[in-house]
Design a protein around this motif. Structure first.
Motif, PDB file in Angstrom:
ATOM      1  N   PHE A 103      18.125  26.016  13.266  1.00  0.00           N
ATOM      2  CA  PHE A 103      16.624  25.820  13.599  1.00  0.00           C
ATOM      3  C   PHE A 103      16.587  24.594  14.340  1.00  0.00           C
ATOM      4  O   PHE A 103      17.144  23.413  13.992  1.00  0.00           O
ATOM      5  CB  PHE A 103      15.674  25.736  12.398  1.00  0.00           C
ATOM      6  CG  PHE A 103      14.219  25.427  12.663  1.00  0.00           C
ATOM      7  CD1 PHE A 103      13.611  26.300  13.132  1.00  0.00           C
ATOM      8  CD2 PHE A 103      13.538  24.043  12.504  1.00  0.00           C
ATOM      9  CE1 PHE A 103      12.338  26.216  13.316  1.00  0.00           C
ATOM     10  CE2 PHE A 103      12.473  23.945  12.796  1.00  0.00           C
ATOM     11  CZ  PHE A 103      11.400  24.965  13.013  1.00  0.00           C
ATOM     12  N   ASN A 104      15.879  24.407  15.494  1.00  0.00           N
ATOM     13  CA  ASN A 104      15.656  23.200  16.226  1.00  0.00           C
ATOM     14  C   ASN A 104      16.918  22.261  16.653  1.00  0.00           C
ATOM     15  O   ASN A 104      16.997  21.363  16.359  1.00  0.00           O
ATOM     16  CB  ASN A 104      14.720  22.436  15.333  1.00  0.00           C
ATOM     17  CG  ASN A 104      13.949  21.475  16.432  1.00  0.00           C
ATOM     18  OD1 ASN A 104      14.055  21.616  17.501  1.00  0.00           O
ATOM     19  ND2 ASN A 104      13.392  20.335  15.636  1.00  0.00           N
ATOM     20  N   ASN A 105      17.843  23.144  17.074  1.00  0.00           N
ATOM     21  CA  ASN A 105      19.170  22.476  17.627  1.00  0.00           C
ATOM     22  C   ASN A 105      19.902  21.881  16.365  1.00  0.00           C
ATOM     23  O   ASN A 105      20.662  20.884  16.559  1.00  0.00           O
ATOM     24  CB  ASN A 105      18.722  21.643  18.416  1.00  0.00           C
ATOM     25  CG  ASN A 105      18.425  22.026  19.753  1.00  0.00           C
ATOM     26  OD1 ASN A 105      18.965  23.285  20.391  1.00  0.00           O
ATOM     27  ND2 ASN A 105      17.500  21.437  20.562  1.00  0.00           N
ATOM     28  N   ASN A 106      19.839  22.307  14.994  1.00  0.00           N
ATOM     29  CA  ASN A 106      20.483  21.927  13.775  1.00  0.00           C
ATOM     30  C   ASN A 106      20.985  23.309  13.354  1.00  0.00           C
ATOM     31  O   ASN A 106      20.295  24.380  13.392  1.00  0.00           O
ATOM     32  CB  ASN A 106      19.665  21.450  12.835  1.00  0.00           C
ATOM     33  CG  ASN A 106      19.265  19.846  13.445  1.00  0.00           C
ATOM     34  OD1 ASN A 106      20.023  19.010  13.232  1.00  0.00           O
ATOM     35  ND2 ASN A 106      18.152  19.775  14.086  1.00  0.00           N
ATOM     36  N   VAL A 107      22.118  23.269  12.848  1.00  0.00           N
ATOM     37  CA  VAL A 107      22.864  24.116  12.541  1.00  0.00           C
ATOM     38  C   VAL A 107      23.544  23.745  10.896  1.00  0.00           C
ATOM     39  O   VAL A 107      24.174  22.809  10.964  1.00  0.00           O
ATOM     40  CB  VAL A 107      24.047  24.998  13.049  1.00  0.00           C
ATOM     41  CG1 VAL A 107      24.865  26.292  12.164  1.00  0.00           C
ATOM     42  CG2 VAL A 107      23.644  25.722  14.485  1.00  0.00           C
ATOM     43  N   LEU A 108      23.177  24.495   9.836  1.00  0.00           N
ATOM     44  CA  LEU A 108      23.925  24.030   8.566  1.00  0.00           C
ATOM     45  C   LEU A 108      24.412  25.268   8.220  1.00  0.00           C
ATOM     46  O   LEU A 108      24.382  26.552   8.333  1.00  0.00           O
ATOM     47  CB  LEU A 108      22.635  24.075   7.301  1.00  0.00           C
ATOM     48  CG  LEU A 108      21.680  22.806   7.650  1.00  0.00           C
ATOM     49  CD1 LEU A 108      20.619  23.153   6.636  1.00  0.00           C
ATOM     50  CD2 LEU A 108      22.205  21.473   7.699  1.00  0.00           C
ATOM     51  N   VAL A 109      26.128  24.821   7.888  1.00  0.00           N
ATOM     52  CA  VAL A 109      27.034  25.950   7.587  1.00  0.00           C
ATOM     53  C   VAL A 109      27.656  25.670   5.958  1.00  0.00           C
ATOM     54  O   VAL A 109      28.000  24.601   5.798  1.00  0.00           O
ATOM     55  CB  VAL A 109      28.233  26.022   8.696  1.00  0.00           C
ATOM     56  CG1 VAL A 109      29.052  27.022   8.599  1.00  0.00           C
ATOM     57  CG2 VAL A 109      27.489  26.018  10.013  1.00  0.00           C
ATOM     58  N   GLY A 110      27.516  26.756   5.383  1.00  0.00           N
ATOM     59  CA  GLY A 110      28.012  26.778   3.898  1.00  0.00           C
ATOM     60  C   GLY A 110      29.690  27.065   3.807  1.00  0.00           C
ATOM     61  O   GLY A 110      30.280  27.736   4.799  1.00  0.00           O
ATOM     62  N   ALA A 111      30.354  26.108   3.138  1.00  0.00           N
ATOM     63  CA  ALA A 111      31.811  26.382   2.862  1.00  0.00           C
ATOM     64  C   ALA A 111      32.041  26.327   1.204  1.00  0.00           C
ATOM     65  O   ALA A 111      32.343  25.375   0.975  1.00  0.00           O
ATOM     66  CB  ALA A 111      32.798  25.379   3.632  1.00  0.00           C
ATOM     67  N   PRO A 112      31.643  27.306   0.630  1.00  0.00           N
ATOM     68  CA  PRO A 112      31.542  27.069  -0.847  1.00  0.00           C
ATOM     69  C   PRO A 112      32.814  27.198  -1.496  1.00  0.00           C
ATOM     70  O   PRO A 112      32.982  26.616  -2.667  1.00  0.00           O
ATOM     71  CB  PRO A 112      30.794  28.620  -1.221  1.00  0.00           C
ATOM     72  CG  PRO A 112      31.152  29.409  -0.072  1.00  0.00           C
ATOM     73  CD  PRO A 112      31.079  28.543   1.093  1.00  0.00           C
ATOM     74  N   LEU A 113      34.043  27.274  -0.689  1.00  0.00           N
ATOM     75  CA  LEU A 113      35.246  27.226  -1.533  1.00  0.00           C
ATOM     76  C   LEU A 113      35.990  25.873  -1.187  1.00  0.00           C
ATOM     77  O   LEU A 113      37.249  25.771  -1.186  1.00  0.00           O
ATOM     78  CB  LEU A 113      36.243  28.438  -1.088  1.00  0.00           C
ATOM     79  CG  LEU A 113      35.678  29.848  -1.748  1.00  0.00           C
ATOM     80  CD1 LEU A 113      36.469  30.904  -1.484  1.00  0.00           C
ATOM     81  CD2 LEU A 113      35.174  29.514  -3.041  1.00  0.00           C
ATOM     82  N   SER A 114      35.367  24.977  -0.379  1.00  0.00           N
ATOM     83  CA  SER A 114      35.803  23.573  -0.043  1.00  0.00           C
ATOM     84  C   SER A 114      36.124  23.002  -1.311  1.00  0.00           C
ATOM     85  O   SER A 114      35.338  22.932  -2.432  1.00  0.00           O
ATOM     86  CB  SER A 114      35.069  22.944   0.813  1.00  0.00           C
ATOM     87  OG  SER A 114      34.832  23.404   2.246  1.00  0.00           O
ATOM     88  N   ASP A 115      37.504  22.272  -1.250  1.00  0.00           N
ATOM     89  CA  ASP A 115      37.839  21.546  -2.397  1.00  0.00           C
ATOM     90  C   ASP A 115      37.296  20.102  -2.106  1.00  0.00           C
ATOM     91  O   ASP A 115      37.107  19.699  -1.208  1.00  0.00           O
ATOM     92  CB  ASP A 115      39.373  21.507  -2.645  1.00  0.00           C
ATOM     93  CG  ASP A 115      39.750  22.774  -2.861  1.00  0.00           C
ATOM     94  OD1 ASP A 115      38.880  23.705  -3.586  1.00  0.00           O
ATOM     95  OD2 ASP A 115      41.184  23.205  -2.796  1.00  0.00           O
TER      96      ASP A 115
END
Length: 188
Positions: free
Chosen positions: A135-147
């Motif tokens: 949205f509005n030139n922003n991207v949120l990306v999940g990485a749920p298995l990150s340590d």
């Protein structure tokens, strides 16, 4: 002709479907040995129905077997309605691809690859791209298995959310985490 949804005997077209305004996005992450693809359909304004033939089928050239392109996606058609932007994840390659809709002078429509976003830290198996929002030139990306690391001790699968922003170019702005708790899977 409409899209062949059983090409080479593979099933799975429509594993994920998203409807946003005049756009219908259908993903097929398991297509072609889990390489993946995404089809974008547009609404016919005179009938109110979606066209049977996709406006474009998105498959970045950099994909490999197991990349699972199309695992998650989102479309932003409000920031610039004339040029909607679609973000599509590929957890197997730890990437999110940004496409922008363009209309050529001959009225041909293409969704052109603008950027390939990748995290600055993490591992191949952290599931970067399991979830995302644009949205509005922003991207949120999940990485749920990150340590995570707490006092030099690794914490398994606590999860991260990466924030990318486009000003002149796409850059990673921040990472967010919740509690550093094992198997929390923040960002799923």
């Amino acid at each position: 002709t409409p899209l062949d949804v059983n090409e080479n005997g593979e099933n799975g077209w429509g594993e994920k479907v998203h409807l946003k305004g005049n756009y219908l996005i259908v993903s097929w992450p398991s297509r072609n040995n889990n390489t993946g693809s995404v089809s974008i359909f547009t609404k016919n304004q005179s009938t109110g129905l979606f066209n049977e033939i996709p406006e474009d089928i998105l498959v970045p050239e950099t994909l490999d077997i197991g990349d699972l392109f199309g695992t998650s996606f989102d479309l932003d058609a409000t920031t610039n309605p004339a040029k909607p932007v679609c973000a599509i994840s590929s957890p197997g390659s730890r990437s999110v691809y940004i496409f922008e809709r363009h209309i050529a002078s001959n009225n041909a429509v293409n969704w052109d690859l603008q950027e390939r976003l990748q995290p600055s830290v993490g591992q191949l198996d952290d599931s970067f791209g399991t979830s995302l929002k644009i949205f509005n030139n922003n991207v949120l990306v999940g990485a749920p298995l990150s340590d995570g690391i707490d006092d030099a001790n690794p914490i398994t699968n606590c999860g991260l959310v990466y924030h990318f922003e486009k000003i002149d170019e796409w850059l990673q702005k921040a990472t967010y985490e919740e509690a550093k708790t094992a198997n929390n899977e923040f960002g799923s």
